[in-house]
Design an enzyme around this catalytic site. Structure first.
Site, mmCIF file in Angstrom:
data_model
loop_
_atom_site.group_PDB
_atom_site.id
_atom_site.type_symbol
_atom_site.label_atom_id
_atom_site.label_comp_id
_atom_site.label_asym_id
_atom_site.label_seq_id
_atom_site.Cartn_x
_atom_site.Cartn_y
_atom_site.Cartn_z
ATOM 1 N N PHE A 239 -35.966 62.836 41.145
ATOM 2 C CA PHE A 239 -34.458 62.885 41.457
ATOM 3 C C PHE A 239 -33.753 64.079 41.067
ATOM 4 O O PHE A 239 -32.675 64.149 41.531
ATOM 5 C CB PHE A 239 -34.302 61.625 40.138
ATOM 6 C CG PHE A 239 -33.986 62.477 38.658
ATOM 7 C CD1 PHE A 239 -32.710 62.461 38.173
ATOM 8 C CD2 PHE A 239 -35.342 62.534 38.053
ATOM 9 C CE1 PHE A 239 -32.891 63.171 36.597
ATOM 10 C CE2 PHE A 239 -34.921 63.106 36.414
ATOM 11 C CZ PHE A 239 -33.817 63.505 36.149
ATOM 12 N N LYS A 240 -34.262 65.059 40.445
ATOM 13 C CA LYS A 240 -33.531 66.185 40.282
ATOM 14 C C LYS A 240 -33.428 67.093 41.515
ATOM 15 O O LYS A 240 -32.413 67.981 41.271
ATOM 16 C CB LYS A 240 -34.594 67.135 39.045
ATOM 17 C CG LYS A 240 -34.369 66.351 37.795
ATOM 18 C CD LYS A 240 -35.330 67.055 36.598
ATOM 19 C CE LYS A 240 -35.154 66.257 35.395
ATOM 20 N NZ LYS A 240 -35.980 66.913 34.511
ATOM 21 N N ASP A 241 -33.991 66.554 42.612
ATOM 22 C CA ASP A 241 -33.554 67.388 43.998
ATOM 23 C C ASP A 241 -32.186 67.153 44.121
ATOM 24 O O ASP A 241 -31.511 68.066 44.857
ATOM 25 C CB ASP A 241 -34.409 66.881 45.079
ATOM 26 C CG ASP A 241 -36.048 67.389 44.925
ATOM 27 O OD1 ASP A 241 -36.102 68.578 44.309
ATOM 28 O OD2 ASP A 241 -36.752 66.670 45.262
#
Length: 521
Positions: free
Chosen positions: A116-118
């Site tokens: 999700f950090k992308d």
């Protein structure tokens, strides 16, 4: 729009300054000085926008359009956002997948590193590059560069490296706890051999890594000399980027299930450093309808204990961070929680200057946490926290059971494979629903392939370990991960006691090479 520190002070920064600086000199985190207003017709005008266009609308609320205000012209901002999400494998960027009649999963892992950090770090990398290039065009006498320093419990490091590798005028130093990230996560970081990427493996926990980073940021002379920048969720741009997918989920649910009342929906979020769920809090404050935000924690449950007691305190044994199946959540102190504390203090303040009073209160709380290992809010402040949030704690055994339960098809749903962090959220959702028809959106933070050992061992009871592994390798593992563990690596080992000195030395030596040979990317 200006930005101020959660720990008070007269400093007011532009968006550009807040992004490039990351952490305030007094140790606080930057928050917007005011909450912008959504357009009156946003629920209809934004209903059919693409993720890119929706991101542009939401981010624009917090970013001025002129360079003089430290903002970004609209055409440039749209181009940066388009560039950032062109790297994702799904056209919806964060698609909403229906799991059962009342459960939807918001899949946040369709970016370059399957995490999700992308969503945030692809944009943050482009913002860094944009602001530095603009400064270098304005001032040609001294090169404007940034030394990005971050701690990771797994996914932040790989996503940050993917977002910043080979970016002009940027060097990135990532610290991870040796042996406490998954093999895939470690390989995603350490096999990137670009000249501007530097990995450090710390003998200790994520909190040891985070302490080293915070100590370096608090050294003002060093910070001023090397222009340190933050990529952890302490950076406001990280939170801003993540607000968008709560809007996207709202619209996607309305399209897929128009009969659902959005005011009844629970967003259930696996939570470690509190950034992902804090973005949901901002979305709720902006106006996205929802019933509650559910904090799903693993056995490192400082947040769950806060909502149960009003005490924010470390485990009884100093440094007691348990290694679990969901390592991205193996965190003793959640950095982003400070932002929520600021708003709780501000809303309960009776002072004339509520921002300054809230900053004073947060500064006192953080000092108590540092010196005594705990801080306590008032009954009124705890009630305020409970207005928007609920919380549950999930054990490793329950995590395994949940992975297996969703892997098995049931009468009301097809088989659905999830990673351990997402499993913590699904178990939390099940408890909160308690058998009732409660509409829930569960945030899935990582592709199951990133945690192969936990997933394979969890589903192996339905077959042999050999069969489960074969299924995983042929049906689950993305082609981008094949052969990853065998690639060449570059990483430096660090003991916690030497952490800050060793990191500072590496930065100094890198800077010397840049001054001698020029910036390479």
């Amino acid at each position: 729009m200006k930005y101020l520190s959660t720990r008070g002070g007269a400093e007011r920064l532009t968006f550009e300054e807040a992004v490039l600086r990351g952490l305030a000199p007094n140790g606080g985190l930057y928050v917007p000085a005011e909450m912008p207003q959504l357009p009156a017709d946003w629920q209809t005008a934004w209903a059919d926008l693409s993720f890119v266009e929706l991101s542009f609308r939401v981010v624009s609320l917090f970013v001025p359009t002129t360079e003089e205000e430290g903002g970004i012209p609209s055409s440039d901002l749209r181009a940066l956002i388009e560039k950032s999400y062109a790297t994702f494998r799904h056209e919806d960027v964060t698609p909403l997948h229906r799991v059962s009649e009342h459960e939807w999963c918001l899949e946040l892992w369709h970016g370059p590193t399957f995490a999700f950090k992308d969503v945030a770090l692809q944009l943050l990398g482009n913002l860094f590059e944009y602001f530095l290039e603009r400064r270098n065009m304005r001032d040609t006498t001294t090169p404007h560069t940034i030394t990005v320093v971050g701690a990771t419990s797994g996914d932040t490091g790989s996503a940050a490296i993917a977002g910043l590798r080979s970016k002009a005028n940027v060097h990135i130093f990532i610290l991870h706890p040796r042996g406490r990230v998954s093999p895939i996560q470690e390989a995603q970081m350490t096999t990137i051999l670009d000249e501007n990427v530097h990995n450090l493996a710390v003998e200790g926990t994520f909190d040891d890594c985070q302490d080293i980073v915070k100590a370096l940021f608090s050294d003002k002379a060093f910070n001023d000399k090397h222009h340190l920048g933050a990529i952890n969720s302490i950076n406001w741009a990280r939170i801003l980027s993540q607000i968008v997918y709560y809007f996207a989920a709202f619209f996607a649910l309305r399209r897929k299930a128009p009969e659902v009342d959005p005011h009844q929906v629970q967003f259930v979020v696996p939570t470690g450093n509190f950034g992902d769920i804090l973005a949901g809090y901002y979305a709720k404050r902006l106006g996205v309808p929802m019933a509650a935000l559910a904090v799903a924690t693993n056995e490192n449950d400082i947040l769950q204990r806060f909502w149960a007691t009003g005490r924010y305190e470390k485990q009884a044994e100093a440094g007691d961070v348990r290694a679990t199946l969901s390592p991205a959540m193996d965190i003793l102190v959640s950095s982003n929680f400070e932002r929520l504390l600021f708003y709780i203090a501000k809303e309960t303040s009776t002072a004339a200057d509520k921002d300054e009073d809230a900053g004073r209160q947060v500064s006192e709380w953080m000092q108590e946490l540092k010196t005594q290992g705990r801080m306590v809010v008032s009954d009124a402040q705890l009630a305020l926290a409970r207005r928007d949030f609920v919380s549950e704690r999930v054990s490793d055994a329950e995590t395994r059971d949940t992975i297996l339960r969703y892997y098995r098809a049931a009468d009301n749903r097809a088989s659905y494979l999830i990673d351990p962090h997402t499993a913590v959220a699904f178990e939390t959702a099940n408890r909160l629903a308690n058998g009732q028809a409660v509409p829930q959106i569960i945030l899935s933070t990582a592709h199951p392939a990133k945690f192969s050992e936990a997933v394979v061992s969890s589903i192996a009871s339905d077959s042999s370990e050999k069969e489960a592994l074969a299924f995983f390798q042929t049906q689950v593992l993305p082609k981008e991960m094949h052969g990853l563990l065998e690639k060449e690596r570059r990483v430096v080992g660090v003991a916690p006691a030497e952490g800050m000195d060793k990191l500072a030395g590496l930065i100094e030596s890198t800077k010397a090479v840049i001054e001698r040979d020029g910036f390479s990317h």
